[in-house]
Write a protein that holds these residues in place. Structure first.
Motif, mmCIF file in Angstrom:
data_model
loop_
_atom_site.group_PDB
_atom_site.id
_atom_site.type_symbol
_atom_site.label_atom_id
_atom_site.label_comp_id
_atom_site.label_asym_id
_atom_site.label_seq_id
_atom_site.Cartn_x
_atom_site.Cartn_y
_atom_site.Cartn_z
ATOM 1 N N UNK A 69 35.635 113.294 44.176
ATOM 2 C CA UNK A 69 36.653 112.664 45.022
ATOM 3 C C UNK A 69 36.044 111.581 45.902
ATOM 4 N N UNK A 70 34.864 111.827 46.432
ATOM 5 C CA UNK A 70 34.187 110.823 47.255
ATOM 6 C C UNK A 70 33.827 109.601 46.417
ATOM 7 N N UNK A 71 33.339 109.830 45.206
ATOM 8 C CA UNK A 71 32.975 108.715 44.335
ATOM 9 C C UNK A 71 34.196 107.907 43.905
ATOM 10 N N UNK A 72 35.310 108.569 43.668
ATOM 11 C CA UNK A 72 36.537 107.853 43.311
ATOM 12 C C UNK A 72 37.027 107.047 44.506
ATOM 13 N N UNK A 73 36.972 107.645 45.686
ATOM 14 C CA UNK A 73 37.435 106.955 46.896
ATOM 15 C C UNK A 73 36.566 105.735 47.220
ATOM 16 N N UNK A 74 35.272 105.854 46.956
ATOM 17 C CA UNK A 74 34.380 104.729 47.236
ATOM 18 C C UNK A 74 34.409 103.674 46.134
ATOM 19 N N UNK A 75 35.025 103.977 45.006
ATOM 20 C CA UNK A 75 35.155 103.001 43.929
ATOM 21 C C UNK A 75 34.008 103.002 42.938
ATOM 22 N N UNK A 76 33.111 103.963 43.019
ATOM 23 C CA UNK A 76 31.977 104.011 42.091
ATOM 24 C C UNK A 76 32.354 104.621 40.749
ATOM 25 N N UNK A 77 33.452 105.354 40.728
ATOM 26 C CA UNK A 77 33.948 105.949 39.490
ATOM 27 C C UNK A 77 35.405 105.533 39.349
ATOM 28 N N UNK A 78 35.802 105.173 38.137
ATOM 29 C CA UNK A 78 37.186 104.748 37.933
ATOM 30 C C UNK A 78 38.126 105.941 38.012
ATOM 31 N N UNK A 79 39.380 105.661 38.229
ATOM 32 C CA UNK A 79 40.374 106.725 38.329
ATOM 33 C C UNK A 79 40.807 107.228 36.957
ATOM 34 N N UNK A 80 40.498 106.508 35.906
ATOM 35 C CA UNK A 80 40.783 106.968 34.552
ATOM 36 C C UNK A 80 39.660 107.897 34.116
ATOM 37 N N UNK A 81 39.886 109.179 34.266
ATOM 38 C CA UNK A 81 38.843 110.162 34.028
ATOM 39 C C UNK A 81 38.976 110.755 32.628
ATOM 40 N N UNK A 82 37.863 111.088 31.995
ATOM 41 C CA UNK A 82 37.931 111.712 30.673
ATOM 42 C C UNK A 82 38.361 113.178 30.786
ATOM 43 N N UNK A 83 38.638 113.758 29.640
ATOM 44 C CA UNK A 83 39.085 115.158 29.607
ATOM 45 C C UNK A 83 37.981 116.118 30.051
ATOM 46 N N UNK A 84 36.741 115.697 30.035
ATOM 47 C CA UNK A 84 35.642 116.586 30.394
ATOM 48 C C UNK A 84 35.565 116.877 31.892
ATOM 49 N N UNK A 85 36.448 116.277 32.667
ATOM 50 C CA UNK A 85 36.483 116.544 34.102
ATOM 51 C C UNK A 85 36.898 117.996 34.368
ATOM 52 N N UNK A 86 37.591 118.610 33.432
ATOM 53 C CA UNK A 86 38.032 119.991 33.625
ATOM 54 C C UNK A 86 36.926 121.008 33.323
ATOM 55 N N UNK A 87 35.807 120.585 32.757
ATOM 56 C CA UNK A 87 34.745 121.521 32.388
ATOM 57 C C UNK A 87 34.101 122.231 33.585
ATOM 58 N N UNK A 88 33.860 121.572 34.719
ATOM 59 C CA UNK A 88 33.287 122.318 35.848
ATOM 60 C C UNK A 88 34.203 123.418 36.382
ATOM 61 N N UNK A 89 35.511 123.223 36.333
ATOM 62 C CA UNK A 89 36.406 124.294 36.806
ATOM 63 C C UNK A 89 36.387 125.469 35.831
ATOM 64 N N UNK A 90 36.241 125.171 34.548
ATOM 65 C CA UNK A 90 36.115 126.250 33.562
ATOM 66 C C UNK A 90 34.804 126.993 33.786
ATOM 67 N N UNK A 91 33.727 126.255 34.065
ATOM 68 C CA UNK A 91 32.442 126.893 34.356
ATOM 69 C C UNK A 91 32.520 127.735 35.625
ATOM 70 N N UNK A 92 33.257 127.256 36.631
ATOM 71 C CA UNK A 92 33.419 128.033 37.866
ATOM 72 C C UNK A 92 34.181 129.324 37.597
ATOM 73 N N UNK A 93 35.204 129.248 36.764
ATOM 74 C CA UNK A 93 35.965 130.453 36.416
ATOM 75 C C UNK A 93 35.084 131.438 35.667
ATOM 76 N N UNK A 94 34.274 130.929 34.747
ATOM 77 C CA UNK A 94 33.366 131.800 34.003
ATOM 78 C C UNK A 94 32.320 132.433 34.916
ATOM 79 N N UNK A 95 31.829 131.685 35.871
ATOM 80 C CA UNK A 95 30.872 132.250 36.832
ATOM 81 C C UNK A 95 31.532 133.316 37.703
ATOM 82 N N UNK A 96 32.790 133.099 38.062
ATOM 83 C CA UNK A 96 33.498 134.112 38.847
ATOM 84 C C UNK A 96 33.730 135.372 38.012
#
Length: 116
Positions: A69-96
């Motif tokens: 979110x910070x990188x998107x707000x600062x403009x270093x990352x575009x707002x068009x994100x790939x589908x792999x953005x959901x992978x960390x939340x899946x990893x967090x669920x698996x860790x839980x």
């Protein structure tokens, strides 16, 4: 111990952490989470520490989204994100889920100790 379900959860979370690389800060966080999950697998004899590290990896995965979110707000990352953005939340669920498995194992061991 590969036969434990939490080991499989942590192994999949490790692999998911290695798939996504968007920007350097995000890549560093994902490598940290992957290393932590891989290290946590080998702590099967120290279940209390393993449970704490599972929760720590969940929080670091959530930190990934804060940095995104910070990188998107600062403009270093575009707002068009790939589908792999959901992978960390899946990893967090698996860790839980791994955390819950470790806690269940700890309860089982304590119950077996009471019977003796």
């Amino acid at each position: 111990m590969i036969q434990r379900k939490q080991t499989l959860f942590l192994l999949v979370a490790t692999v998911l952490g290695l798939i996504h690389c968007m920007a350097w800060p995000l890549f560093v966080i994902q490598i940290l989470v992957s290393a932590l999950c891989l290290y946590t697998i080998f702590l099967y004899k120290r279940r209390s520490l393993q449970a704490k590290l599972c929760l720590c990896s969940v929080f670091i995965n959530m930190l990934w989204y804060v940095v995104l979110a910070v990188l998107i707000h600062s403009g270093k990352v575009s707002e068009n994100l790939p589908y792999t953005v959901c992978l960390p939340i899946i990893a967090a669920i698996l860790c839980f889920l791994a955390y819950r498995g470790v806690i269940a194992d700890e309860r089982l061991v304590r119950a077996a100790d009471r019977i003796r």
